[in-house]
Design a protein around this motif. Structure first.
Motif, PDB file in Angstrom:
ATOM      1  N   VAL A 185     -13.179   2.601  -7.031  1.00 44.63           N
ATOM      2  CA  VAL A 185     -12.467   3.118  -5.851  1.00 44.63           C
ATOM      3  C   VAL A 185     -11.188   3.827  -6.290  1.00 44.63           C
ATOM      4  O   VAL A 185     -10.877   4.931  -5.820  1.00 44.63           O
ATOM      5  N   PRO A 229       0.798  -1.224   0.000  1.00 46.90           N
ATOM      6  CA  PRO A 229       0.000   0.000   0.000  1.00 46.90           C
ATOM      7  C   PRO A 229       0.832   1.277   0.000  1.00 46.90           C
ATOM      8  O   PRO A 229       0.432   2.273  -0.566  1.00 46.90           O
ATOM      9  N   TYR A 280      -7.577  -2.564  -5.794  1.00 42.07           N
ATOM     10  CA  TYR A 280      -7.865  -1.272  -5.175  1.00 42.07           C
ATOM     11  C   TYR A 280      -9.363  -1.088  -4.935  1.00 42.07           C
ATOM     12  O   TYR A 280      -9.826   0.020  -4.778  1.00 42.07           O
ATOM     13  N   GLU A 281     -10.124  -2.170  -4.979  1.00 41.91           N
ATOM     14  CA  GLU A 281     -11.576  -2.051  -4.832  1.00 41.91           C
ATOM     15  C   GLU A 281     -12.060  -2.508  -3.467  1.00 41.91           C
ATOM     16  O   GLU A 281     -13.237  -2.759  -3.284  1.00 41.91           O
ATOM     17  N   GLY A 282     -11.193  -2.675  -2.507  1.00 45.55           N
ATOM     18  CA  GLY A 282     -11.660  -3.072  -1.189  1.00 45.55           C
ATOM     19  C   GLY A 282     -10.592  -2.778  -0.170  1.00 45.55           C
ATOM     20  O   GLY A 282      -9.486  -2.368  -0.524  1.00 45.55           O
ATOM     21  N   TRP A 283     -10.943  -2.950   1.086  1.00 45.52           N
ATOM     22  CA  TRP A 283      -9.959  -2.731   2.125  1.00 45.52           C
ATOM     23  C   TRP A 283      -9.129  -3.967   2.278  1.00 45.52           C
ATOM     24  O   TRP A 283      -9.556  -5.076   1.964  1.00 45.52           O
ATOM     25  N   TRP A 284      -7.953  -3.785   2.777  1.00 50.12           N
ATOM     26  CA  TRP A 284      -6.978  -4.850   2.862  1.00 50.12           C
ATOM     27  C   TRP A 284      -6.768  -5.221   4.309  1.00 50.12           C
ATOM     28  O   TRP A 284      -6.608  -4.298   5.118  1.00 50.12           O
ATOM     29  N   PRO A 285      -6.725  -6.433   4.754  1.00 46.88           N
ATOM     30  CA  PRO A 285      -6.913  -7.634   3.933  1.00 46.88           C
ATOM     31  C   PRO A 285      -8.373  -7.760   3.513  1.00 46.88           C
ATOM     32  O   PRO A 285      -9.259  -7.613   4.333  1.00 46.88           O
ATOM     33  N   CYS A 286      -8.585  -7.988   2.251  1.00 44.34           N
ATOM     34  CA  CYS A 286      -9.952  -8.044   1.758  1.00 44.34           C
ATOM     35  C   CYS A 286     -10.466  -9.478   1.809  1.00 44.34           C
ATOM     36  O   CYS A 286      -9.742 -10.405   2.154  1.00 44.34           O
ATOM     37  N   ASN A 287     -11.695  -9.616   1.462  1.00 41.99           N
ATOM     38  CA  ASN A 287     -12.375 -10.896   1.574  1.00 41.99           C
ATOM     39  C   ASN A 287     -11.990 -11.787   0.399  1.00 41.99           C
ATOM     40  O   ASN A 287     -12.448 -11.615  -0.714  1.00 41.99           O
ATOM     41  N   ARG A 319     -11.848   2.211   7.794  1.00 37.75           N
ATOM     42  CA  ARG A 319     -10.528   2.752   7.495  1.00 37.75           C
ATOM     43  C   ARG A 319      -9.554   1.595   7.385  1.00 37.75           C
ATOM     44  O   ARG A 319      -9.702   0.591   8.059  1.00 37.75           O
ATOM     45  N   GLY A 320      -8.566   1.732   6.569  1.00 35.62           N
ATOM     46  CA  GLY A 320      -7.596   0.652   6.473  1.00 35.62           C
ATOM     47  C   GLY A 320      -6.819   0.720   5.186  1.00 35.62           C
ATOM     48  O   GLY A 320      -6.678   1.775   4.590  1.00 35.62           O
ATOM     49  N   TYR A 321      -6.310  -0.379   4.775  1.00 29.50           N
ATOM     50  CA  TYR A 321      -5.528  -0.442   3.557  1.00 29.50           C
ATOM     51  C   TYR A 321      -6.431  -0.571   2.349  1.00 29.50           C
ATOM     52  O   TYR A 321      -7.491  -1.175   2.429  1.00 29.50           O
ATOM     53  N   TYR A 322      -5.959  -0.096   1.221  1.00 27.55           N
ATOM     54  CA  TYR A 322      -6.527  -0.562  -0.027  1.00 27.55           C
ATOM     55  C   TYR A 322      -6.054  -1.989  -0.250  1.00 27.55           C
ATOM     56  O   TYR A 322      -4.917  -2.338   0.053  1.00 27.55           O
ATOM     57  N   CYS A 323      -6.912  -2.770  -0.842  1.00 29.05           N
ATOM     58  CA  CYS A 323      -6.511  -4.111  -1.255  1.00 29.05           C
ATOM     59  C   CYS A 323      -5.776  -3.976  -2.588  1.00 29.05           C
ATOM     60  O   CYS A 323      -6.383  -3.607  -3.597  1.00 29.05           O
ATOM     61  N   PRO A 324      -4.474  -4.213  -2.611  1.00 29.95           N
ATOM     62  CA  PRO A 324      -3.690  -3.855  -3.790  1.00 29.95           C
ATOM     63  C   PRO A 324      -4.090  -4.512  -5.105  1.00 29.95           C
ATOM     64  O   PRO A 324      -4.014  -3.858  -6.143  1.00 29.95           O
ATOM     65  N   TYR A 347      -0.153   3.759   8.040  1.00 28.54           N
ATOM     66  CA  TYR A 347      -0.645   3.049   6.870  1.00 28.54           C
ATOM     67  C   TYR A 347      -2.132   3.251   6.618  1.00 28.54           C
ATOM     68  O   TYR A 347      -2.668   2.745   5.657  1.00 28.54           O
ATOM     69  N   PHE A 348      -2.780   3.962   7.527  1.00 30.74           N
ATOM     70  CA  PHE A 348      -4.202   4.183   7.325  1.00 30.74           C
ATOM     71  C   PHE A 348      -4.414   5.335   6.351  1.00 30.74           C
ATOM     72  O   PHE A 348      -3.640   6.293   6.316  1.00 30.74           O
ATOM     73  N   LEU A 349      -5.455   5.227   5.570  1.00 32.01           N
ATOM     74  CA  LEU A 349      -5.797   6.319   4.662  1.00 32.01           C
ATOM     75  C   LEU A 349      -6.132   7.547   5.474  1.00 32.01           C
ATOM     76  O   LEU A 349      -6.892   7.466   6.439  1.00 32.01           O
ATOM     77  N   TYR A 399      -5.492 -14.248  -6.383  1.00 38.54           N
ATOM     78  CA  TYR A 399      -4.880 -12.940  -6.521  1.00 38.54           C
ATOM     79  C   TYR A 399      -3.507 -13.073  -7.147  1.00 38.54           C
ATOM     80  O   TYR A 399      -2.815 -14.055  -6.929  1.00 38.54           O
ATOM     81  N   PRO A 432       1.165  -9.043  -5.165  1.00 37.68           N
ATOM     82  CA  PRO A 432       1.558  -7.724  -5.683  1.00 37.68           C
ATOM     83  C   PRO A 432       3.054  -7.421  -5.708  1.00 37.68           C
ATOM     84  O   PRO A 432       3.491  -6.771  -6.631  1.00 37.68           O
TER      85      PRO A 432
END
Lengths: 273, 273, 273
Positions: free
Chosen positions: A261, A9, C11-18, C3-8, A24-26, B5, B8
């Motif tokens: 996003v 990220p 980039y369509e979800g927070w990381w760690p994403c589902n 709040r959190g990471y983008y899922c790399p 690391y938070f947005l 996935y 990355p």
């Protein structure tokens, strides 16, 4: 020295990095009002995904649909009518202090809207959008071969519209999409009023405006050739004079559907103070 | 075929990938000595974050501060005095076999330093830096409008300096930053001696040098327009002749504060053998 | 708002994403047949990594080696002989409906192959490849200094070949590699027949073809200067007229060894319908 992955990220730590690390938070986003102006072969639904993301982050989002597009059955429109649609939308809702975003042909619309309601606008954002010179038309910015194709498509129309054939849409608008995504997006493409693309615009007032401006450029966008005297950036972005540049990975249409996003984040980066 | 996935960091495996797989570990770095030369509206602290990262990876790092900048109260300096600052720093510490990195205006400084101590230098790295032609000044590389702005700012100064107004700093130097980050970075901006920006430099000796050279280009850097006859890459990078190109995502100043690991990695990739 | 990471990956979800979210899975790939045509200072093994990845995803992959390269002891070849090698390979195996990919000099080869077997070809993909104008040679697209270097290297050869010195290979072909990777890749570099690089090609028939075309451009590729009248994109890509653009991060040679999954994905994106 530790060895391992970069944390993707931010590239500022090893991966898996410490999720509790606040760096690391947005960052929280400045709350903004966005008015999003679509381009040709599109209507207000073009923005559905992006608008939903921006709203989820606390922004107010408006997506005016203009004359000759979407639910409007009348395709016999002028550039002035299109501009009036957006200006009327803004004044009826009494919108102020908003970020006015234009995509593609929408760039020419926000140029003219900015001339009419400059004091309501906080910032202009051109996303892979035309920034016409005073006296130019959209097709003046096309390479000769592309201009000829558009003139032939126009001439073959019964109602002075241009329907974008799928192969052109595929190559110029959704080059990074899968074929299924391309076909899905093509379902919403309808014939585009031709006249506004060929109208030469008086933009003297635009070039006297001094409001903040940004240019958002996606480097896989090939709707126009990028260079050799054509293209979005820097060929058109340079016309804004002092302005903020934001660059991203994407093409002309695809990311509005597949990566809203990412696109919303880039529009936010272009639009924030 | 497995589905999932991409991993990355390298895109060479499915995510989550096998952390014990040696391929995914960062290779050990060649140990280098870096001399980092800052640009205008900056001082040696510009490099604090990058230098810390490079040192943590085993490199020796030096960040000379030159005449008219940082703690120097005298703003009445010439380009030759600036060059002398860096040459004296190098010779006093008897530095040899180092990678000499110049950022922005610092490119003109390492051009002149390279003329004076060529045998001490292992490689030149220009990071979004001016590579002036023989007989050029920095402002010769500005578009007309930007040059006029700088001439007016200079004329309005009492001590022949140019203070960068925040809006210009925001748009040209830290376009990808948040507003808070931009304001924080602006705190360290002080008036820049004007004369060295307008001095035409004799660079005949530079263009006779044959040492290895690299150009590091960040594609969100908009300090100069990128194209249409202006800009860092390829407009200036091409002047180096045979050289190594490294490209990254970033702007002119922001990443030195917000992504020092990414920036240090790119500088390393530009500087290694 | 979370709040959190983008899922790399998207980039369509927070990381760690589902991970079970179907959106994040790679879409199944259209099954294609690829014919991969290498460039100068390379042979069919250039494609080993990429071909393995493409095959693992269900594609059929052919990597013809042409006259004067690889196991061929005769270096005294013409461009027509090279073209014939590829055409013969295709016709002997009776390949049809394939994506014909050319890398670097291989672009000139697929231009001429396309003239001879147009009906067998589904799409042409130029990856950082020459698209020569009618009547041009490869060296006509070099900057003057590079052309002189190549002419001198040619003149110093006993058998009209050009051996690429390691420093040139390092800077122009593998600029993003580590030194060890660069040396490893240089082991497979052998003297290149000079004549085909200097031959002016009749390409009138090519420019009358109307098959689908794509251009794949890697933005760290510096084998030619990128701009100022030179380079892969848009300088050569624009010659294809209507075509699909795909852009990626990479240089001229390195990624074929170090990131074959990324490269195969980009070639697939350029080659699919």
């Amino acid at each position: 020295m530790p060895r391992g992955y970069y944390c993707p990220p931010c590239y500022e730590g090893w991966w898996p990095c410490n999720e509790s690390d606040e760096r690391y938070f947005l960052p929280a986003q400045q709350r903004l009002t966005f008015v999003l102006v679509h381009g040709s072969w599109a209507d207000a639904h073009f923005w559905d995904g992006v608008a939903a993301v921006l709203r989820s982050r606390g922004h107010a989002v408006y997506t005016p649909e203009y004359a000759g597009h979407g639910k409007d059955p009348n395709k016999n429109v002028t550039h002035a009518m299109i501009t009036k649609s957006v200006v009327d939308f803004i004044t009826k809702l009494n919108l102020r202090n908003f970020v006015l975003v234009g995509h593609s042909f929408g760039g020419t619309v926000i140029q003219k809207v900015a001339e009419q309601v400059p004091d309501r606008i906080k910032r202009l954002v051109f996303w892979d959008a035309f920034v016409l010179k005073d006296g130019e038309s959209v097709v003046d910015e096309f390479p000769a071969q592309m201009r000829q194709s558009f003139e032939q498509l126009r001439a073959s129309s019964m109602d002075d519209t241009i329907m974008l054939p799928f192969p052109l849409f595929r190559d110029f608008f959704v080059n990074t999409a899968t074929l299924d995504e391309a076909k899905q997006m093509y379902l919403s493409v309808t014939p585009e009023p031709a006249k506004p693309l060929f109208e030469k615009l008086d933009l003297k007032a635009f070039y006297a405006l001094s409001m903040p401006k940004s240019y958002l450029y996606f480097y896989q966008d090939n709707a126009l050739p990028q260079g050799e005297g054509f293209g979005w950036h820097p060929h058109m972005s340079i016309r804004l004079g002092q302005s903020r540049l934001i660059v991203g990975d994407g093409d002309h249409f695809t990311d509005s559907r597949t990566r809203p996003v990412m696109l919303a984040q880039k529009i936010y980066e272009a639009g924030r103070d």
